[in-house]
Design a protein around this motif. Structure first.
Motif, PDB file in Angstrom:
ATOM      1  N   GLY A 279       0.813  -1.213   0.000  1.00  0.00           N
ATOM      2  CA  GLY A 279       0.000   0.000   0.000  1.00  0.00           C
ATOM      3  C   GLY A 279       0.844   1.258   0.000  1.00  0.00           C
ATOM      4  O   GLY A 279       0.518   2.234  -0.687  1.00  0.00           O
ATOM      5  N   LEU A 280       1.938   1.265   0.757  1.00  0.00           N
ATOM      6  CA  LEU A 280       2.824   2.432   0.780  1.00  0.00           C
ATOM      7  C   LEU A 280       3.402   2.697  -0.609  1.00  0.00           C
ATOM      8  O   LEU A 280       3.469   3.845  -1.063  1.00  0.00           O
ATOM      9  CB  LEU A 280       3.964   2.206   1.779  1.00  0.00           C
ATOM     10  CG  LEU A 280       3.647   2.297   3.271  1.00  0.00           C
ATOM     11  CD1 LEU A 280       4.901   2.007   4.089  1.00  0.00           C
ATOM     12  CD2 LEU A 280       3.096   3.671   3.643  1.00  0.00           C
ATOM     13  N   ILE A 281       3.842   1.634  -1.265  1.00  0.00           N
ATOM     14  CA  ILE A 281       4.457   1.795  -2.580  1.00  0.00           C
ATOM     15  C   ILE A 281       3.424   2.252  -3.610  1.00  0.00           C
ATOM     16  O   ILE A 281       3.706   3.097  -4.470  1.00  0.00           O
ATOM     17  CB  ILE A 281       5.132   0.484  -3.012  1.00  0.00           C
ATOM     18  CG1 ILE A 281       6.316   0.183  -2.071  1.00  0.00           C
ATOM     19  CG2 ILE A 281       5.597   0.544  -4.456  1.00  0.00           C
ATOM     20  CD1 ILE A 281       6.925  -1.177  -2.253  1.00  0.00           C
ATOM     21  N   LYS A 282       2.203   1.726  -3.516  1.00  0.00           N
ATOM     22  CA  LYS A 282       1.157   2.145  -4.445  1.00  0.00           C
ATOM     23  C   LYS A 282       0.769   3.611  -4.240  1.00  0.00           C
ATOM     24  O   LYS A 282       0.233   4.257  -5.142  1.00  0.00           O
ATOM     25  CB  LYS A 282      -0.082   1.252  -4.269  1.00  0.00           C
ATOM     26  CG  LYS A 282       0.039  -0.121  -4.925  1.00  0.00           C
ATOM     27  CD  LYS A 282      -1.222  -0.933  -4.690  1.00  0.00           C
ATOM     28  CE  LYS A 282      -1.184  -2.236  -5.485  1.00  0.00           C
ATOM     29  NZ  LYS A 282      -1.387  -2.015  -6.932  1.00  0.00           N
ATOM     30  N   SER A 296      -4.006   7.260  -0.764  1.00  0.00           N
ATOM     31  CA  SER A 296      -3.471   6.780   0.507  1.00  0.00           C
ATOM     32  C   SER A 296      -4.146   5.493   0.933  1.00  0.00           C
ATOM     33  O   SER A 296      -5.226   5.141   0.437  1.00  0.00           O
ATOM     34  CB  SER A 296      -3.665   7.846   1.587  1.00  0.00           C
ATOM     35  OG  SER A 296      -5.040   8.130   1.752  1.00  0.00           O
ATOM     36  N   ILE A 297      -3.505   4.797   1.845  1.00  0.00           N
ATOM     37  CA  ILE A 297      -4.106   3.590   2.412  1.00  0.00           C
ATOM     38  C   ILE A 297      -5.346   3.998   3.202  1.00  0.00           C
ATOM     39  O   ILE A 297      -5.306   4.976   3.950  1.00  0.00           O
ATOM     40  CB  ILE A 297      -3.091   2.878   3.324  1.00  0.00           C
ATOM     41  CG1 ILE A 297      -1.851   2.491   2.520  1.00  0.00           C
ATOM     42  CG2 ILE A 297      -3.713   1.651   3.980  1.00  0.00           C
ATOM     43  CD1 ILE A 297      -0.712   1.963   3.368  1.00  0.00           C
ATOM     44  N   PRO A 298      -6.461   3.304   3.054  1.00  0.00           N
ATOM     45  CA  PRO A 298      -7.682   3.700   3.770  1.00  0.00           C
ATOM     46  C   PRO A 298      -7.505   3.603   5.282  1.00  0.00           C
ATOM     47  O   PRO A 298      -6.712   2.809   5.793  1.00  0.00           O
ATOM     48  CB  PRO A 298      -8.728   2.702   3.259  1.00  0.00           C
ATOM     49  CG  PRO A 298      -7.936   1.521   2.789  1.00  0.00           C
ATOM     50  CD  PRO A 298      -6.660   2.095   2.243  1.00  0.00           C
ATOM     51  N   TRP A 356      -5.406  -3.583  -6.337  1.00  0.00           N
ATOM     52  CA  TRP A 356      -5.865  -2.834  -5.155  1.00  0.00           C
ATOM     53  C   TRP A 356      -5.739  -1.340  -5.429  1.00  0.00           C
ATOM     54  O   TRP A 356      -4.657  -0.828  -5.680  1.00  0.00           O
ATOM     55  CB  TRP A 356      -5.043  -3.227  -3.931  1.00  0.00           C
ATOM     56  CG  TRP A 356      -5.477  -2.543  -2.655  1.00  0.00           C
ATOM     57  CD1 TRP A 356      -6.702  -2.062  -2.356  1.00  0.00           C
ATOM     58  CD2 TRP A 356      -4.651  -2.319  -1.511  1.00  0.00           C
ATOM     59  NE1 TRP A 356      -6.716  -1.533  -1.084  1.00  0.00           N
ATOM     60  CE2 TRP A 356      -5.481  -1.672  -0.533  1.00  0.00           C
ATOM     61  CE3 TRP A 356      -3.323  -2.581  -1.196  1.00  0.00           C
ATOM     62  CZ2 TRP A 356      -4.995  -1.293   0.707  1.00  0.00           C
ATOM     63  CZ3 TRP A 356      -2.851  -2.207   0.059  1.00  0.00           C
ATOM     64  CH2 TRP A 356      -3.669  -1.580   0.993  1.00  0.00           C
ATOM     65  N   LYS A 357      -6.833  -0.647  -5.363  1.00  0.00           N
ATOM     66  CA  LYS A 357      -6.844   0.807  -5.535  1.00  0.00           C
ATOM     67  C   LYS A 357      -7.010   1.428  -4.148  1.00  0.00           C
ATOM     68  O   LYS A 357      -8.107   1.392  -3.561  1.00  0.00           O
ATOM     69  CB  LYS A 357      -7.991   1.266  -6.444  1.00  0.00           C
ATOM     70  CG  LYS A 357      -7.964   0.615  -7.825  1.00  0.00           C
ATOM     71  CD  LYS A 357      -6.728   1.015  -8.607  1.00  0.00           C
ATOM     72  CE  LYS A 357      -6.758   0.417 -10.011  1.00  0.00           C
ATOM     73  NZ  LYS A 357      -5.526   0.715 -10.763  1.00  0.00           N
ATOM     74  N   VAL A 358      -5.927   1.937  -3.587  1.00  0.00           N
ATOM     75  CA  VAL A 358      -6.027   2.549  -2.276  1.00  0.00           C
ATOM     76  C   VAL A 358      -6.881   3.804  -2.365  1.00  0.00           C
ATOM     77  O   VAL A 358      -6.989   4.445  -3.396  1.00  0.00           O
ATOM     78  CB  VAL A 358      -4.607   2.893  -1.724  1.00  0.00           C
ATOM     79  CG1 VAL A 358      -3.854   1.637  -1.388  1.00  0.00           C
ATOM     80  CG2 VAL A 358      -3.813   3.716  -2.720  1.00  0.00           C
TER      81      VAL A 358
END
Length: 360
Positions: A279-282, A296-298, A356-358
């Motif tokens: 998630g951080l990298i995305k 951002s990560i939810p 995964w779409k944060v």
């Protein structure tokens, strides 16, 4: 300058797999009105000689707490509940005859000798680290005097050599007051000051925060150049993944006070195994990414006084199931023994989170 350090040699001849620092199950807590803040929980990692290790994660993940704990600079409301911090010096020091120094057992006198001489720390706000009424030359002089180091012409030569290494004009900076220097210049002076006593480990806490992008680039280049010339180990604390990717050899990803993934820098950014790291990298923009793909990560990091059950990331993780909610996963190696991860889903996480779409 003709100064030559008596301890430093080419990195290729000195760097080994022997750790200069070993941290085992380090747990640090802060006393608050509601209870104990579990800022760092069972942290374990080694730092090899000449290696750059990055601690990354969101604000409040425990990165700075670990850095302060290594030097025992924690505030009075903090306690190290358990764990070990073992330092293995390769520089001769008459005050430490044992080949392994247990930092948590050092008395005040020995701790003073350990700090700056073996392990130095550069803090986030460079301006606050200087006495505003003393010239840079006096700041170097006070540090050297406090540790019984060089004095007079020898100290000036050593200091100006370091100022040159951090790409400053020694003649301009040596007799300047801190407020006459820019933020990037003060940061580089502080790095030079931290290296004055030739420590084996340098800890940098967000060294480029509040600096413009060109100054950040300059600081990064200075650090890489210094590591090549002086062969010290580096612990780099940052929430900026792009800086960690450029500077680090290995990366420790921290979440809610725990090291959830440890691997070399290439594995972290090309084959991460923990959903939080993914998630951080995305969430980092790239030249090829569209603005709608960067977010951002939810959710938010958990309350460190009242942590959730099981895996602490499960309230924000799209892969979480009943086991994740119920049981906290152990830290275990993946198919690579040097790649450690604390996740029940690590075997399939990267594949399952491809789309995964944060959240925005």
């Amino acid at each position: 300058m003709s100064y030559q350090s008596p301890y430093t040699t080419a990195p290729s001849s000195k760097r080994t797999r022997e750790p200069v620092l070993s941290i085992h199950d380090l747990t640090i807590e802060y006393k608050a009105k509601r209870g104990w803040v579990q800022a760092a929980r069972e942290i374990s990692f080694d730092v090899q000689r000449g290696e750059a290790l990055a601690l990354i994660g969101e604000s409040g993940s425990g990165k700075t707490t670990v850095g302060l704990g290594i030097n025992r600079l924690l505030p009075t409301n903090a306690r190290i509940r358990s764990g070990e911090i073992l330092f293995h010096p390769y520089k001769e020091d008459k005050h430490f005859s044992d080949p392994t120094i247990n930092v948590l057992e050092l008395n005040n006198q020995k701790l003073r000798l350990f700090r700056w001489n073996h392990c130095a720390m550069v803090f986030q706000a460079a301006q606050n680290a200087f006495n505003p009424v003393l010239k840079v030359s006096s700041q170097f002089g006070d540090t050297a005097k406090a540790h019984g180091y060089l004095s007079g012409k020898a100290l000036e030569e050593r200091s100006k050599h370091l100022l040159e290494l951090v790409r400053l004009d020694p003649e301009r900076v040596w007799n300047a007051y801190p407020h006459l220097l820019s933020g990037g210049m003060r940061q580089r002076v502080l790095i030079a000051l931290a290296l004055l006593l030739e420590p084996e480990i340098l800890i940098l806490d967000e060294p480029t925060t509040a600096l413009d992008i060109l100054t950040q680039r300059n600081i990064m280049e200075v650090l890489k150049d210094l590591r090549h010339k002086l062969d010290f180990s580096l612990i780099f604390i940052s929430h900026d993944l792009s800086l960690a990717a450029e500077l680090a050899d290995r990366v420790v990803t921290m979440y809610a006070g725990r090291a959830v993934e440890v691997s070399d820098v290439h594995t972290t950014f090309r084959n991460p195994a923990h959903p939080y790291t993914i998630g951080l990298i995305k969430a980092v923009p790239t030249l090829a990414s569209h603005r709608d793909e960067v977010a951002s990560i939810p959710g938010s990091p958990p309350d460190l006084i009242d942590l959730p059950t099981g895996c602490k990331f499960h309230p924000r993780c799209p892969l979480a199931d009943e086991r994740c909610i119920r049981e906290d996963p152990p830290t275990e190696p993946t198919t690579d023994p040097d790649h450690l991860v604390a996740c029940w889903k690590w075997r399939t996480a990267r594949h399952d989170l491809q789309d995964w779409k944060v959240s925005r």
